[in-house]
Design a protein around this motif. Structure first.
Motif, mmCIF file in Angstrom:
data_model
loop_
_atom_site.group_PDB
_atom_site.id
_atom_site.type_symbol
_atom_site.label_atom_id
_atom_site.label_comp_id
_atom_site.label_asym_id
_atom_site.label_seq_id
_atom_site.Cartn_x
_atom_site.Cartn_y
_atom_site.Cartn_z
ATOM 1 N N TYR A 62 -0.459 13.470 -93.911
ATOM 2 C CA TYR A 62 0.317 12.513 -94.938
ATOM 3 C C TYR A 62 1.926 12.577 -94.196
ATOM 4 N N ILE A 63 2.429 13.639 -93.605
ATOM 5 C CA ILE A 63 3.591 13.536 -93.073
ATOM 6 C C ILE A 63 3.592 12.932 -91.857
ATOM 7 N N ASN A 64 2.548 13.210 -91.095
ATOM 8 C CA ASN A 64 2.640 12.525 -89.416
ATOM 9 C C ASN A 64 2.512 11.080 -89.814
ATOM 10 N N ASP A 65 1.761 10.645 -90.673
ATOM 11 C CA ASP A 65 1.543 9.308 -91.093
ATOM 12 C C ASP A 65 2.922 8.385 -91.641
ATOM 13 N N TYR A 66 3.397 9.057 -92.376
ATOM 14 C CA TYR A 66 4.604 8.730 -92.933
ATOM 15 C C TYR A 66 5.813 8.389 -91.860
ATOM 16 N N CYS A 67 5.756 9.369 -91.010
ATOM 17 C CA CYS A 67 6.784 9.418 -89.868
ATOM 18 C C CYS A 67 6.417 8.287 -88.766
ATOM 19 N N VAL A 68 5.195 7.914 -88.518
ATOM 20 C CA VAL A 68 4.797 6.937 -87.458
ATOM 21 C C VAL A 68 5.028 5.583 -88.030
ATOM 22 N N GLU A 69 4.679 5.411 -89.260
ATOM 23 C CA GLU A 69 4.805 4.161 -89.869
ATOM 24 C C GLU A 69 6.483 3.936 -89.870
ATOM 25 N N ARG A 70 7.216 4.776 -89.888
ATOM 26 C CA ARG A 70 8.632 4.469 -90.029
ATOM 27 C C ARG A 70 9.297 4.601 -88.393
ATOM 28 N N ASN A 71 8.472 5.039 -87.514
ATOM 29 C CA ASN A 71 8.868 5.176 -86.251
ATOM 30 C C ASN A 71 9.896 6.274 -86.034
ATOM 31 N N VAL A 72 9.636 7.297 -86.738
ATOM 32 C CA VAL A 72 10.648 8.713 -86.645
ATOM 33 C C VAL A 72 9.630 9.969 -86.240
ATOM 34 N N GLU A 73 10.081 10.679 -85.204
ATOM 35 C CA GLU A 73 9.533 11.527 -84.790
ATOM 36 C C GLU A 73 9.861 12.874 -85.210
ATOM 37 N N ILE A 74 9.128 13.907 -85.578
ATOM 38 C CA ILE A 74 9.756 15.267 -85.862
ATOM 39 C C ILE A 74 9.852 16.031 -84.317
ATOM 40 N N SER A 75 11.137 16.567 -84.320
ATOM 41 C CA SER A 75 11.326 17.224 -82.827
ATOM 42 C C SER A 75 11.133 18.688 -82.909
ATOM 43 N N SER A 76 11.166 19.287 -84.148
ATOM 44 C CA SER A 76 10.870 20.682 -84.313
ATOM 45 C C SER A 76 11.062 21.114 -85.808
ATOM 46 N N LEU A 77 10.799 22.027 -86.091
ATOM 47 C CA LEU A 77 10.904 22.879 -87.376
ATOM 48 C C LEU A 77 11.846 23.781 -87.190
ATOM 49 N N GLY A 78 13.067 23.766 -87.909
ATOM 50 C CA GLY A 78 13.985 24.548 -87.994
ATOM 51 C C GLY A 78 14.218 25.529 -89.092
ATOM 52 N N TYR A 79 14.656 26.907 -88.534
ATOM 53 C CA TYR A 79 14.652 27.851 -89.448
ATOM 54 C C TYR A 79 15.717 29.142 -88.611
ATOM 55 N N TYR A 80 16.660 29.401 -89.297
ATOM 56 C CA TYR A 80 17.849 30.186 -88.758
ATOM 57 C C TYR A 80 18.012 31.553 -89.180
ATOM 58 N N PRO A 81 17.147 32.296 -89.458
ATOM 59 C CA PRO A 81 17.374 33.648 -89.890
ATOM 60 C C PRO A 81 17.791 34.704 -89.027
ATOM 61 N N ASN A 82 18.180 35.967 -89.325
ATOM 62 C CA ASN A 82 18.311 37.017 -88.473
ATOM 63 C C ASN A 82 17.121 37.913 -88.213
#
Length: 304
Positions: A62-82
């Motif tokens: 679902y996430i990938n289809d939603y992005c493809v339809e709107r021509n937006v790519e996911i560059s990374s999944l971001g999470y910044y803990p110590n």
């Protein structure tokens, strides 16, 4: 190069709303904030636009289809803990979520996680480097197995008194990068390059691009404004926010023409994401959106 956005600044919007906002405003990619459910106390942390811990094939499609339809790519999944947090129970919680992000990133076909190496602020660099190997070798072995690259941002996480004196991330300088890469000799470990963190450390933010060109996996656009009068009053041993402030690209001291020029020199053609941490644009969600659009308008002078 593709121009996009780190989604943490758009807290309160759904994943779909963030993708729509990016698409409607000509942004090509998103570094999606993926903190665990329940949030975090730190500024710009705790936002989750994808629940990585509960992602399955159906949700990923679902996430990938939603992005493809709107021509937006996911560059990374971001999470910044110590992930070198001295409290071992907290540390394990952070590490466990890193593993979940690796799984989610592989499932989505993104194959990138952006985060921090971490640091025990009370220990020396040498002492922290011993912990780095213990903590990160198993994580990287798993990332290699899954085909996921991990980009470490060069933010010292040394801004407030509770992070004093060493900060919460050891990947702060070219010197430390060499030491970490020697310990963690993995093709899946690289850099999420943010020039602003070098400005206030008085480190050349152009030269390392050439030396570490094969290790630059992802790029941030954030600026820093130095206040020489304040620095002259408190000195370099003060907490950095006493003499500098994060700003939108173009409103601080980074020379963005030189920076992007150097990226083109080294042949970088990956994802570049706006990161908004400018207190002048924190009044509301609408202010945050305005900040993103101002950044995009300015950076389109260099990234087409």
């Amino acid at each position: 190069m593709k121009l996009g956005l780190l989604t943490a600044i758009l807290e309160g919007m759904t994943f779909e709303e963030v993708v729509d906002f990016a698409s409607e405003n000509g942004l090509e990619c998103l570094e999606v904030a993926c903190w665990p459910q329940g949030g975090a106390k730190r500024r710009y942390a705790g936002v989750s636009h994808i629940d990585a811990a509960h992602l399955d094939e159906e949700k990923a499609k679902y996430i990938n289809d939603y992005c493809v339809e709107r021509n937006v790519e996911i560059s990374s999944l971001g999470y910044y803990p110590n992930t070198l947090e001295p409290d071992l129970e907290k540390r394990q919680t952070y590490i466990d979520h890193i593993y979940k992000l690796i799984d989610a990133s592989a499932l989505l076909g993104v194959n990138m996680v952006t985060t921090f190496i971490g640091r025990d602020p009370k220990k020396t660099v040498s002492e922290n480097l011993e912990i780095v190997g213990q903590v990160w070798k198993p994580i990287l072995a798993y990332a290699e197995e899954k085909g996921v690259r991990i980009g470490i941002e060069n933010c010292p996480m040394l801004f407030t008194e509770d992070e004093w004196p060493g900060g919460q991330n050891i990947m702060t300088s070219p010197s430390n990068w060499r030491k970490v890469f020697e310990i963690l000799d993995s093709p899946n470990l690289g850099i999420n390059y943010d020039p602003s963190h070098f400005v206030w450390q008085q480190i050349d933010y152009i030269k390392p691009l050439y030396e570490f060109k094969d290790k630059i996996f992802h790029v941030h656009y954030k600026d820093i404004k130095m206040y020489p009068d304040k620095l002259a009053d408190v000195g370099v041993m003060a907490t950095p926010l006493e003499y500098m402030s994060p700003k939108l690209p173009g409103l601080g001291d980074v020379d963005w023409g030189r920076y992007v020029s150097a990226l083109t020199d080294i042949g970088y053609d990956g994802y570049t994401c706006i990161e908004v941490e400018d207190k002048a644009f924190e009044g509301s969600l609408e202010d945050a959106k305005k900040a993103v659009l101002l950044c995009k308008k300015y950076l389109r002078n260099f990234v087409i």
